[in-house]
Each structure stands twice: as C-alpha cells, then as structure tokens.
Design an enzyme around this catalytic site. Structure first.
Site, PDB file in Angstrom:
ATOM      1  N   LYS A 115      -6.921  -3.130  -4.219  1.00 36.03           N
ATOM      2  CA  LYS A 115      -6.399  -3.202  -3.027  1.00 36.03           C
ATOM      3  C   LYS A 115      -7.236  -2.240  -2.097  1.00 36.03           C
ATOM      4  O   LYS A 115      -7.754  -3.292  -0.516  1.00 36.03           O
ATOM      5  CB  LYS A 115      -5.254  -2.194  -3.029  1.00 36.03           C
ATOM      6  CG  LYS A 115      -4.084  -3.057  -3.933  1.00 36.03           C
ATOM      7  CD  LYS A 115      -2.567  -2.768  -4.260  1.00 36.03           C
ATOM      8  CE  LYS A 115      -2.071  -3.623  -4.315  1.00 36.03           C
ATOM      9  NZ  LYS A 115      -1.529  -3.148  -6.070  1.00 36.03           N
ATOM     10  N   ASP A 146      -6.765   1.442 -14.282  1.00 35.25           N
ATOM     11  CA  ASP A 146      -6.047   0.535 -14.062  1.00 35.25           C
ATOM     12  C   ASP A 146      -6.182   1.663 -12.338  1.00 35.25           C
ATOM     13  O   ASP A 146      -4.938   1.848 -12.233  1.00 35.25           O
ATOM     14  CB  ASP A 146      -5.339   0.016 -14.081  1.00 35.25           C
ATOM     15  CG  ASP A 146      -5.295  -0.928 -13.148  1.00 35.25           C
ATOM     16  OD1 ASP A 146      -5.254  -1.016 -11.869  1.00 35.25           O
ATOM     17  OD2 ASP A 146      -3.764  -2.361 -13.085  1.00 35.25           O
ATOM     18  N   PHE A 171       1.266  -2.623 -14.740  1.00 36.33           N
ATOM     19  CA  PHE A 171       1.459  -3.711 -14.013  1.00 36.33           C
ATOM     20  C   PHE A 171       0.118  -3.563 -13.660  1.00 36.33           C
ATOM     21  O   PHE A 171      -0.999  -2.782 -13.073  1.00 36.33           O
ATOM     22  CB  PHE A 171       1.990  -3.194 -12.659  1.00 36.33           C
ATOM     23  CG  PHE A 171       1.388  -4.872 -11.452  1.00 36.33           C
ATOM     24  CD1 PHE A 171       2.924  -5.897 -12.286  1.00 36.33           C
ATOM     25  CD2 PHE A 171       0.662  -4.734 -11.068  1.00 36.33           C
ATOM     26  CE1 PHE A 171       2.971  -7.360 -11.615  1.00 36.33           C
ATOM     27  CE2 PHE A 171       0.443  -6.331 -10.185  1.00 36.33           C
ATOM     28  CZ  PHE A 171       1.362  -7.371 -10.682  1.00 36.33           C
TER      29      PHE A 171
END
Ligand code: PLP
Length: 388
Positions: free
Chosen positions: A244, A215, A128
C-alpha cells in the site's frame, strides 16, 4: 456512470479530479479532507512534489525492461528495504496480494524441501490477505471466499491474538510450515493484539522451525509509528510483505525474506513481468528516503496517539462507542451497531472516511497531515458519532 465497469465495488457516486496533500477536489469543485488516503496508500499526500518529480524524471527516461536485465532502481530499493527491515533480500510484485503469494510459495517450497508433503500455513480469524485464490483462502472472511470454492488446501485457521490456540496446533499438526498474520488487522476492524503477541508467536516459530510470515501490506511504511510494525516488538520475521504505502499511489508490492526463507527460491521458481520495474522502484526508493529524511514514522506515531486521545476524551460518556483503538495513523472507532451510513454523512461534511467490518470507523489519513487537519478529522468524526 458507464455500465462497462464490472460490478465489484457497487456504483461510486463521486469521483475526484485533483489532489493536493491531504485534500481532494471532486468533479463539482468541492473539497474533501482525505482521512482514508486511497485505503492507506497515499501516505505522503496527493501529488507530493518530490515524488511527482521522481515519477516524471523516470517516465521520461525508462519505464520497463523486464527482470531479464539489471534494474538499478530495483537494487537501490532492495538495499534500502533490507537495511531498514533487517531482512536479507526482496522480491518485487505489483500489489499486496501478489507479495503475499510470494511469501506463501516460499513457505510451501521450503516445507517440501524439508520433506513435508502437505505444507500447511496457520492463518487467523478475520484476517485479510488479498483477493487471489491463495490469499482469499488465507483471508478469514466468508464474504471474501463465498462462491469461489474449491479453496486451496494447506491452510489452517486459528483465532487472532490467541497464543494457546497456536500452541495446541503445534502439538497436533506435523505439517505446519508457517504462520501468517497481520501485526494489526486492518480490514478485520483495526484489531491490535496484546503487546507480547508477536514475540510469543516468534518463540513458537523458533521452537517448531516454522516461518513467521507477517503481512504488513497495510501496517508497513511508517503508518504505525515505526517503518514496520514488528519493529515495536523487538523481533524479526522470516518473511514480511508490504505494498500500500510503498509507492504513494504507484502500484508496487514486496516480499522481504531472511535466513532460510531468503534462499528457498531458485531461478524459475517465481517471477513477474511488471514486478520491480524501473518506474515503480524509483518511486518506492523515493518514498522510503522521504520517510527516513522527514522522520515520518515518529510523526505518525505521535500524531496518532494524540488523535486517539482526543477521540477518547471527546467520545467518553457516549455509550454507543465501544472502543477507540489502533497504532499511529491507523485508527479504528468501534461502535455498538452498523455505521456504514456515516461514510456518506462524512462526505456531505467534506471528509472521506471508511467503515470496516460493519461497525468500525477506519481512519488512515496521509502521514503528512498537519495538526489542524488532524483536529478537523477528530472534530467531524466525533460530531457524526454524537449525532447518532
Ligand atoms: C490491502 C491488503 C492486502 C491486499 O493488497 P492488494 O494490493 O489489494 O492486493 C493484503 N493484506 C493486507 C493486510 C491488506 O491490508
């Protein structure tokens, strides 16, 4: 609830009015222990007083000037992140997807500069990377992609945690410029690769002059026991992105680059109006310093291991539990059947959890939870699994 919100997340049933530490209060005054942290964002807890102070101070002096002018808070955050990560420089964006867009653009441009006309990036199954067109193309989920074709060219998919598959691509494809992976897959179900996976990927990248693009949007900022997860593998990537947990709720993303990747962009190649603004960067710098000063990474690593062991002990003998896995406070419990209904059941008991890839309970609690709060999460979640 108003119909004036686009129907992208369904219709949520509850909302919150206040947060403090690991706790949220809903509109009726009911309290919930937050074991999701707004999807791995509120790592230092809701309304963390030190962070709140920085937000208030910065908001009362300067919010935004644009990247046409020097931004001292951006320079401070770049210095902090490069020194922690071993990378050379930083580009600031406003989200994880945007940070990944930056890394993808650097990889393509560097490829074209060395004469590769169709630069290709290897991505993995169940990955993702975000919801923009480039990042949803990189994402390994048909649910995310379906209906948005044509997808972008220049991505090649390989199984996750499979070195032989990457080697075989290397033999047959001269257009590869980079491989993009999450050190632990988050949305894909908290998939932890073999301990030597990143190191082996690094070796292949070195042999073929590919960028290693990590990532760490979810795994970064101390969540898995070190500031970045790759630091547990003794390697350096060429590009690493995070977002995040970096702003503790203030939207911010960053792409860190090293070596050739750090000198690929020239003025005009990339930009962002909001990216790197004084408010987001002042908060980001405060978050990084808080993590360092309070040894948050070590705490997350130790408490996470304790929680995983507690789950394994309590759930051993239950044959609907396939595996407890994760690293630090990024924990997945895979069951043998779909379990999205547990989210509402946990909510009834005053606990916020998430289920990802249908049958994996995902826990991303704030990194500042107490031992008692951790015990409570283990107890309630285990109880729900026992009741199935
Ligand atoms: C959440 C996430 C993203 C996307 O971040 P946004 O801020 O939602 O754009 C990208 N990669 C990973 C690994 C993520 O967990």
């Amino acid at each position: 609830m108003t119909e004036a919100i686009m129907n992208t997340y369904g219709r949520p049933t509850i909302g919150f009015t206040k947060g403090e530490g690991a706790w949220l209060t809903d509109e009726d005054g009911k309290q919930y222990l937050d074991a999701l942290s707004g999807i791995g964002v509120i790592s230092l807890g809701h309304a963390n007083p030190e962070i709140t102070k920085v937000i208030a101070n910065q908001a009362s002096s300067l919010l935004h000037t644009s990247n046409l002018y020097r931004i001292p808070a951006q320079e401070e955050l770049a210095d902090l992140l490069t020194s922690i990560s071993g990378m050379d420089n930083a580009f600031f964006a406003n989200s994880g997807a945007e940070a990944n867009e930056c890394a993808i653009k650097i990889s393509r441009l560097a490829g074209r500069k060395k004469g590769i006309e169709n630069p290709t990036i290897i991505v993995t199954d169940a990955a993702f990377h975000g919801r923009t067109m480039a990042t949803l193309t990189a994402t390994g989920s048909r649910k995310v992609q379906a209906g948005f074709e044509p997808l972008l060219n220049g991505f090649l998919r390989a199984p996750f945690n499979d070195i032989e598959a990457i080697k075989s691509i290397a033999k047959n494809n001269q257009n590869v410029v980079a491989i993009m992976i999450e050190p632990i897959q988050g949305e894909g179900g908290i998939r932890v690769p073999n301990p030597d996976y990143l190191k082996q990927v690094r070796e292949i990248c070195d042999q073929h002059d590919w960028f290693m693009l990590l990532d760490e949007v979810q795994t970064g900022n101390a969540r898995t026991g070190t500031y970045f997860n790759y630091q547990q593998s003794g390697i350096l990537p060429d590009l690493v992105t995070t977002a995040k947990g970096l702003g503790n709720g203030m939207p911010i993303g960053v792409c860190l680059a090293r070596g050739k990747a750090a000198t690929t962009f020239q003025p005009g190649n990339h930009g962002s109006t909001f990216g790197g603004n004084p408010l987001a960067c002042a908060v980001g710098a405060a978050v990084v310093k808080y993590i360092q000063k309070n040894n948050i990474a070590e705490r997350a690593g130790e408490l996470g291991e304790k929680m995983q062991n507690a789950f394994r002990e309590r759930l051993s003998g239950l044959n609907n539990v396939i595996e407890v896995r994760g690293k630090g406070l990024m924990i997945g419990i895979e069951l043998d059947s779909p379990c999205t209904d547990l989210v509402a059941k946990a909510m009834d008991k005053g606990l916020l959890i998430n289920v990802t890839s249908e049958n994996t309970i995902r826990l991303l609690p704030p990194l500042v939870i107490s031992d008692d709060e951790a015990d409570k999460i283990v107890d309630i979640v285990s109880g729900l699994i026992e009741e199935i």
